[in-house]
Design a protein around this motif. Structure first.
Motif, mmCIF file in Angstrom:
data_model
loop_
_atom_site.group_PDB
_atom_site.id
_atom_site.type_symbol
_atom_site.label_atom_id
_atom_site.label_comp_id
_atom_site.label_asym_id
_atom_site.label_seq_id
_atom_site.Cartn_x
_atom_site.Cartn_y
_atom_site.Cartn_z
ATOM 1 N N GLY A 167 0.845 -1.196 0.000
ATOM 2 C CA GLY A 167 0.000 0.000 0.000
ATOM 3 C C GLY A 167 0.875 1.238 0.000
ATOM 4 O O GLY A 167 1.787 1.346 0.809
ATOM 5 N N VAL A 168 0.618 2.132 -0.912
ATOM 6 C CA VAL A 168 1.384 3.380 -0.978
ATOM 7 C C VAL A 168 0.393 4.520 -1.137
ATOM 8 O O VAL A 168 -0.505 4.450 -1.983
ATOM 9 C CB VAL A 168 2.381 3.369 -2.168
ATOM 10 N N THR A 169 0.516 5.548 -0.315
ATOM 11 C CA THR A 169 -0.342 6.725 -0.504
ATOM 12 C C THR A 169 0.176 7.511 -1.700
ATOM 13 O O THR A 169 1.335 7.360 -2.086
ATOM 14 C CB THR A 169 -0.282 7.671 0.711
ATOM 15 N N PRO A 170 -0.649 8.369 -2.262
ATOM 16 C CA PRO A 170 -0.089 9.315 -3.223
ATOM 17 C C PRO A 170 1.009 10.127 -2.524
ATOM 18 O O PRO A 170 0.853 10.500 -1.360
ATOM 19 C CB PRO A 170 -1.284 10.208 -3.582
ATOM 20 N N PHE A 171 2.133 10.316 -3.190
ATOM 21 C CA PHE A 171 3.193 11.174 -2.654
ATOM 22 C C PHE A 171 2.952 12.598 -3.138
ATOM 23 O O PHE A 171 2.552 12.802 -4.288
ATOM 24 C CB PHE A 171 4.568 10.710 -3.136
ATOM 25 N N GLY A 172 3.204 13.552 -2.253
ATOM 26 C CA GLY A 172 3.011 14.934 -2.677
ATOM 27 C C GLY A 172 2.997 15.879 -1.503
ATOM 28 O O GLY A 172 3.654 15.620 -0.492
ATOM 29 N N SER A 173 2.284 16.947 -1.633
ATOM 30 C CA SER A 173 2.246 17.958 -0.594
ATOM 31 C C SER A 173 0.881 17.945 0.080
ATOM 32 O O SER A 173 -0.105 18.416 -0.472
ATOM 33 C CB SER A 173 2.522 19.331 -1.208
ATOM 34 N N THR A 174 0.846 17.339 1.271
ATOM 35 C CA THR A 174 -0.391 17.301 2.054
ATOM 36 C C THR A 174 -0.053 17.703 3.491
ATOM 37 O O THR A 174 -0.137 16.891 4.405
ATOM 38 C CB THR A 174 -1.026 15.890 2.049
ATOM 39 N N PRO A 175 0.347 18.971 3.669
ATOM 40 C CA PRO A 175 0.859 19.390 4.982
ATOM 41 C C PRO A 175 -0.158 19.247 6.106
ATOM 42 O O PRO A 175 0.214 19.199 7.280
ATOM 43 C CB PRO A 175 1.241 20.858 4.764
ATOM 44 N N ASP A 215 0.092 6.926 -10.822
ATOM 45 C CA ASP A 215 -0.815 7.924 -10.229
ATOM 46 C C ASP A 215 -0.493 8.225 -8.765
ATOM 47 O O ASP A 215 -1.141 9.068 -8.154
ATOM 48 C CB ASP A 215 -2.286 7.547 -10.434
ATOM 49 N N LYS A 216 0.500 7.542 -8.197
ATOM 50 C CA LYS A 216 0.982 7.901 -6.855
ATOM 51 C C LYS A 216 2.083 8.959 -6.910
ATOM 52 O O LYS A 216 2.501 9.470 -5.887
ATOM 53 C CB LYS A 216 1.584 6.663 -6.150
ATOM 54 N N ALA A 217 2.583 9.216 -8.126
ATOM 55 C CA ALA A 217 3.761 10.081 -8.248
ATOM 56 C C ALA A 217 3.421 11.549 -7.978
ATOM 57 O O ALA A 217 2.349 12.034 -8.337
ATOM 58 C CB ALA A 217 4.377 9.939 -9.636
ATOM 59 N N GLN A 218 4.388 12.224 -7.362
ATOM 60 C CA GLN A 218 4.221 13.643 -7.064
ATOM 61 C C GLN A 218 4.203 14.462 -8.355
ATOM 62 O O GLN A 218 3.455 15.425 -8.462
ATOM 63 C CB GLN A 218 5.378 14.095 -6.153
ATOM 64 N N TYR A 219 5.040 14.084 -9.311
ATOM 65 C CA TYR A 219 5.082 14.787 -10.591
ATOM 66 C C TYR A 219 4.722 13.844 -11.718
ATOM 67 O O TYR A 219 5.468 12.918 -12.019
ATOM 68 C CB TYR A 219 6.485 15.353 -10.861
ATOM 69 N N GLN A 220 3.588 14.056 -12.323
ATOM 70 C CA GLN A 220 3.239 13.305 -13.522
ATOM 71 C C GLN A 220 3.310 14.267 -14.691
ATOM 72 O O GLN A 220 2.284 14.664 -15.246
ATOM 73 C CB GLN A 220 1.837 12.718 -13.393
ATOM 74 N N SER A 240 16.996 17.467 -8.524
ATOM 75 C CA SER A 240 16.733 17.238 -7.104
ATOM 76 C C SER A 240 15.351 16.647 -6.914
ATOM 77 O O SER A 240 14.392 17.067 -7.556
ATOM 78 C CB SER A 240 16.790 18.577 -6.354
ATOM 79 N N CYS A 241 15.245 15.702 -6.003
ATOM 80 C CA CYS A 241 13.921 15.180 -5.673
ATOM 81 C C CYS A 241 13.174 16.237 -4.881
ATOM 82 O O CYS A 241 13.781 17.119 -4.285
ATOM 83 C CB CYS A 241 14.034 13.875 -4.885
ATOM 84 N N PRO A 242 11.852 16.140 -4.869
ATOM 85 C CA PRO A 242 11.068 17.140 -4.119
ATOM 86 C C PRO A 242 10.994 16.816 -2.634
ATOM 87 O O PRO A 242 11.405 15.753 -2.193
ATOM 88 C CB PRO A 242 9.682 17.018 -4.759
ATOM 89 N N ILE A 243 10.466 17.767 -1.875
ATOM 90 C CA ILE A 243 10.062 17.555 -0.483
ATOM 91 C C ILE A 243 8.652 16.961 -0.551
ATOM 92 O O ILE A 243 7.792 17.502 -1.235
ATOM 93 C CB ILE A 243 10.016 18.889 0.292
ATOM 94 N N SER A 244 8.424 15.863 0.164
ATOM 95 C CA SER A 244 7.173 15.115 -0.027
ATOM 96 C C SER A 244 6.588 14.607 1.289
ATOM 97 O O SER A 244 7.322 14.344 2.234
ATOM 98 C CB SER A 244 7.429 13.884 -0.911
ATOM 99 N N ASP A 245 5.301 14.442 1.298
ATOM 100 C CA ASP A 245 4.599 13.717 2.359
ATOM 101 C C ASP A 245 4.113 12.399 1.776
ATOM 102 O O ASP A 245 3.705 12.349 0.611
ATOM 103 C CB ASP A 245 3.374 14.514 2.833
ATOM 104 N N GLY A 246 4.106 11.358 2.601
ATOM 105 C CA GLY A 246 3.585 10.089 2.097
ATOM 106 C C GLY A 246 3.935 8.930 3.002
ATOM 107 O O GLY A 246 4.714 9.057 3.950
ATOM 108 N N ALA A 247 3.321 7.800 2.709
ATOM 109 C CA ALA A 247 3.561 6.588 3.491
ATOM 110 C C ALA A 247 3.499 5.374 2.578
ATOM 111 O O ALA A 247 2.876 5.410 1.509
ATOM 112 C CB ALA A 247 2.519 6.446 4.597
ATOM 113 N N ALA A 248 4.170 4.321 3.021
ATOM 114 C CA ALA A 248 4.135 3.052 2.293
ATOM 115 C C ALA A 248 4.107 1.923 3.301
ATOM 116 O O ALA A 248 4.711 2.023 4.375
ATOM 117 C CB ALA A 248 5.354 2.922 1.385
#
Lengths: 389, 389
Positions: free
Chosen positions: B10-18, B179-184, B207-215
């Protein structure tokens, strides 16, 4: 399955050394452990390191490789964080790794630098072991949480502050001969009862101090110890871990520690013993009431009977089952990440006859070490046994 | 020795969910993993959880029991912290535990909440993965450290920014279907070259982004999977871990990653394969240069040849050995504590045919996942293999 031998132990003096970094402390503890073990650093295959608040106290995460380097070891290293049970968790993994034949020699330990934060700062940092959203933001600190547990215990099973005071007196008494202890000073029951109150019913002398310190262990397989003629007369024969809900309000009872009971039952089963075989124990007495809950959960005292154990002399140095002969967290000190490893170090030297307090347990063959995190949302238990020659 | 099966991911969408806490994120990832696995939560015997900066981002340590609770699991839980390789370290321990028969079912994973700190705050928090005394206080940040590594690589082996740009382009291209990716979003080489410079030679798109997420992953023993008729067609067949000096200035070479090489060699040996068996890999591309160093350390490219691998099409989706078909940290995102577990989740679904990019690796039987901490002072490598029916 290979037995796990304690080949060497090293513990720094616990106390207030705010000017020393945790890498300094761990370098010192591991140096002693290697000297004690006669194991060359090059033989170490992995490093298991416990630390709790390095991010806050030293702005330093990723301490696994840092501490391997401080110890002069080139091996993969991982940091374990399980609040005040951090090095207990590290030891558990090290034990599993050795006895399954995945490693023959490992370095295990932990360190914590706390006094540089000041008492208020350290208390605030310690609170990250509780549920930030539902406990800490409501004002809970650990003295407060353990005070709630003490009050619940008194209501459910009876007892009074004076019973707890005997635990503090006992542990200070035990620490008198321990030159690593933060407090080598005798106290009396009246001192405890008259000390400033921290959170009712707990007072200053019911509480462990804020401490800096480190502890390290060189653990090896039985085969390695025998092949290299190591003097390693103590084995870790049982390991267990338990978990519980994080927040006190999510628990059914405040005056019991099911995580410690689960860890103890697993460790006993693993070692093939029951609680009656335990000759002495080091338990996690961050507050006096914590020792009561621990010995009950570990079946060293019956439920509701732990409160009077120190007062009745059942857990004193000359009692049936001495508890915290090292002085415990209460008097020896509690540099959080070091505590679990220091308990194993103390128990092993008590068993091997090399501890000033070994005289009290001259016939002992089996010891137990119990390390707890938070309000015992995490617990690890290890059984140690003298190896038959 | 029991094989370890990937029963659910299980992987959440990665991205910005502060606004989401890490416990929210992990609850969501583990819910998906349990649904995917058909394993009841009650069967879980232990939880292995990776998190890096919870103390700074959420004032929350002791996340092991907290996350077990968030996942609806009652079992002992430990948090592993090895900087950006935190969940890689957790997976390694879980694998060891299962294959030695110490557990049949475990929950493994990680989470990170970062964007609530803002970009500057997160960059400062990430810096605790470096040596605070000797690197961070001198002004080093991770973009700066990897830029030094890139410059050293160019000096030693040649190459230019445009080579690195092809890595970013490739990983963005791979993420288009994820569709889990921060940048599509597709980018071109010119976008990378013209982007604002972060630290020469690295720019924003290196550079990779700053991200929120879980796996989260539900792992089981082979016996458990077979006894319960689980659909678990992928096994973890090899695990390895390596370590290196913490600070860059203590290393012999800046343009090599001996910790990754050590981890890879151990994992290959453990799985009974060599690098030529690897059909595709997920590697830790926190910066474009990191992918170069990783594939060289893992023998997917020769030393000095990794730099041209993407540009020459050897690691693109239709290349000889596709690298980061998920989009990698670069485009999928990098919620630090979740990254190692998400790599295993992506690799397992790519292997099983359930990933949008599985078409590129339809004949693949063997995959590799590489997770790194700091400037690769820590590394874990896992080998995954399709189970023969």
């Amino acid at each position: 399955m290979s037995d796990v031998r304690v080949a060497g132990t090293g513990v720094t003096p616990f106390g207030s050394t705010p000017e020393r970094t945790s890498r300094d402390l761990f370098a010192r503890a591991s140096q002693t452990a290697f000297e004690d073990s006669d194991v060359p650093r090059d033989d170490v295959e992995a490093v298991f390191y416990g630390n709790f608040m390095g991010e806050l106290a030293e702005h330093q995460g990723h301490q696994g490789p840092l501490m391997a380097e401080a110890a002069g070891v080139q091996a993969p290293a991982t940091r374990y964080e399980s609040a005040c049970a951090s090095s207990g968790a590290a030891i558990r993994e090290a034990v599993v790794r050795i006895r399954n034949g995945e490693a023959d020699v490992v370095l295990v330990g932990g360190a914590e630098r706390m006094t540089n934060l000041g008492t208020a700062g350290a208390t605030e940092a310690l609170a990250i072991a509780a549920d930030d959203l539902w406990e800490v933001r409501a004002g809970m600190t650990f003295p407060g949480a353990y005070a709630l547990m003490a009050q619940a215990y008194f209501e459910e099973y009876g007892g009074e502050h004076e019973d707890l005071a005997h635990i503090a007196v006992k542990n200070h008494e035990n620490a008198l001969t321990n030159d690593k202890a933060q407090y080598q000073s005798a106290i009396e029951v009246s001192d405890v009862l008259e000390a400033p109150q921290v959170s009712s019913p707990l007072g200053l002398y019911d509480s462990c101090p804020i401490s800096d310190g480190a502890a390290a262990l060189v653990l090896t397989s039985e085969d390695y110890a025998e092949d290299n003629d190591l003097e390693a007369p103590v084995a870790i024969t049982g390991t267990g871990q338990g978990g519980d809900r994080m927040a006190l309000h999510d628990r059914e009872y405040l005056a019991r520690s099911p995580a410690a009971r689960e860890a103890g039952a697993e460790a006993y089963d693993d070692a093939g013993i029951d609680a009656s075989a335990v000759d002495f124990a080091e338990v996690h007495d961050c507050f006096t009431i914590a020792e009561v809950l621990a010995i009950e959960a570990l079946d060293i005292a019956g439920v509701g009977e732990g409160i009077s154990a120190a007062r009745d002399g059942r857990t004193t140095a000359d009692g049936e089952t001495p508890v915290n002969l090292s002085g415990g967290l209460k008097a020896k000190g509690h540099p959080v990440g070091a505590t679990g490893a220091s308990q194993i170090a103390e128990a092993a030297t008590l068993l091997s006859g090399d501890h000033p307090n070994s005289e009290f347990v001259a016939d002992a063959t089996t010891a137990l070490a119990h390390n707890a995190g938070g309000t015992v949302a995490s617990a690890t238990v290890h059984v140690l046994a003298e190896v038959e020659p």
